[in-house]
Design an enzyme around this catalytic site. Structure first.
Site, mmCIF file in Angstrom:
data_model
loop_
_atom_site.group_PDB
_atom_site.id
_atom_site.type_symbol
_atom_site.label_atom_id
_atom_site.label_comp_id
_atom_site.label_asym_id
_atom_site.label_seq_id
_atom_site.Cartn_x
_atom_site.Cartn_y
_atom_site.Cartn_z
ATOM 1 N N PRO A 1 0.833 -1.205 0.000
ATOM 2 C CA PRO A 1 0.000 0.000 0.000
ATOM 3 C C PRO A 1 0.868 1.256 0.000
ATOM 4 O O PRO A 1 1.806 1.381 0.790
ATOM 5 C CB PRO A 1 -0.795 -0.130 1.307
ATOM 6 C CG PRO A 1 -0.796 -1.593 1.604
ATOM 7 C CD PRO A 1 0.526 -2.091 1.135
ATOM 8 N N GLU A 2 0.583 2.176 -0.914
ATOM 9 C CA GLU A 2 1.314 3.424 -0.997
ATOM 10 C C GLU A 2 0.423 4.548 -0.480
ATOM 11 O O GLU A 2 -0.686 4.305 0.000
ATOM 12 C CB GLU A 2 1.784 3.649 -2.432
ATOM 13 C CG GLU A 2 2.720 2.549 -2.919
ATOM 14 C CD GLU A 2 3.281 2.789 -4.309
ATOM 15 O OE1 GLU A 2 3.135 3.902 -4.836
ATOM 16 O OE2 GLU A 2 3.869 1.847 -4.883
#
Length: 271
Positions: A2-3
């Site tokens: 996840p960014e």
């Protein structure tokens, strides 16, 4: 992994619903990347005041202290009124009067850490070296260029490091460099002020659009309501090696930078 857009999408999907909730219980599963740092019982009875984000960290403000949540490589949060029984990969659970916040993390690189306040050394160890927020008012183009000018590493590596601007992870680094016409291997210090300004705007545009599209779901990302993201469908270069560039029709290339895959168009992106 996840960014920043995925973390912001996650925050937006449960922040309003958990705000003001009284904590009724805390359940810990297998150890995560870092220990909680307090007795779980000390959180019971407190209220969750708000949920903020700093880079890829979610900050749950409590009446006395805060919880810093990181999703690691494979983590995701869910917030539901009546969740199913916790599974083997559910390693943290905050039970509140308004629902249950649960961290699901098969690889256990995520973390939930308590700090007394944001200036606490515990919090500063995680947040203190983070760069400017790309979606915040303090993301200044002049400061951005000055920060790049001090770094001789390839621009993509500088973006990933997070010390000049935070949260531009691997997917979005390839995309913003394409949009701004910059080759990923170009030394950051070589970027002129106009090129840095184009990159600054591309970062804002790409990350904002990614949040609007619900983030990117490449494997199993979903927000706290179980909804997948769709930004990957709009990608110009990421994971498109060998396919035609959507602008010039030349094939998209791939290379390795710092053990990460980088995608670019040699025609549209200049050194």
């Amino acid at each position: 992994m996840p960014e920043l857009p995925e973390v912001e999408v996650t925050r937006l999907s449960f922040a309003d619903r958990i705000a003001g909730a009284a904590i009724e219980g805390v359940r810990l599963g297998k150890p995560l990347r870092w220990p909680l740092g307090c007795s779980p019982d000390s959180l019971v009875g407190q209220h969750v005041l708000a949920v903020r984000r700093r880079g890829k960290y979610l900050l749950l403000d409590l009446e006395r202290g805060l919880l810093l949540v990181h999703l690691g490589m494979s983590g995701s949060l869910s917030f539901t009124l009546n969740p199913p029984e916790a599974g083997k990969h559910d390693h943290f659970e905050l039970r509140t009067a308004q629902g249950v916040l649960r961290l699901h993390d098969p690889r256990r690189f995520g973390a939930v850490v308590f700090a007394t306040h944001e200036a606490d050394p515990v919090a500063q160890k995680l947040l203190g070296k983070l760069g400017m927020e790309p979606l915040g008012a303090d993301f200044d183009a002049k400061r951005f260029h000055l920060g790049l000018a001090k770094r001789k590493s390839p621009i993509k590596q500088v973006l990933l490091a997070g010390e000049v601007v935070v949260g531009v992870g691997n997917i979005y680094a390839s995309e913003v460099l394409f949009l701004s016409g910059i080759r990923p291997s170009t030394p950051a210090s070589r970027l002129s002020r106009p090129r840095a300004a184009r990159l600054h705007q591309a970062i804002r545009d790409v990350l904002a659009r990614a949040v609007e599209r619900g983030g990117s779901t490449l494997r199993d990302f979903s927000n706290a309501q179980g909804e997948a993201g769709h930004f990957q469908l709009d990608a110009m270069v990421y994971a498109r090696a060998g396919l035609a560039c959507k602008v010039c029709a030349n094939p998209i290339r791939a290379m390795r930078q710092g053990q990460r895959s980088t995608f670019f168009c040699a025609q549209c992106q200049k050194p």
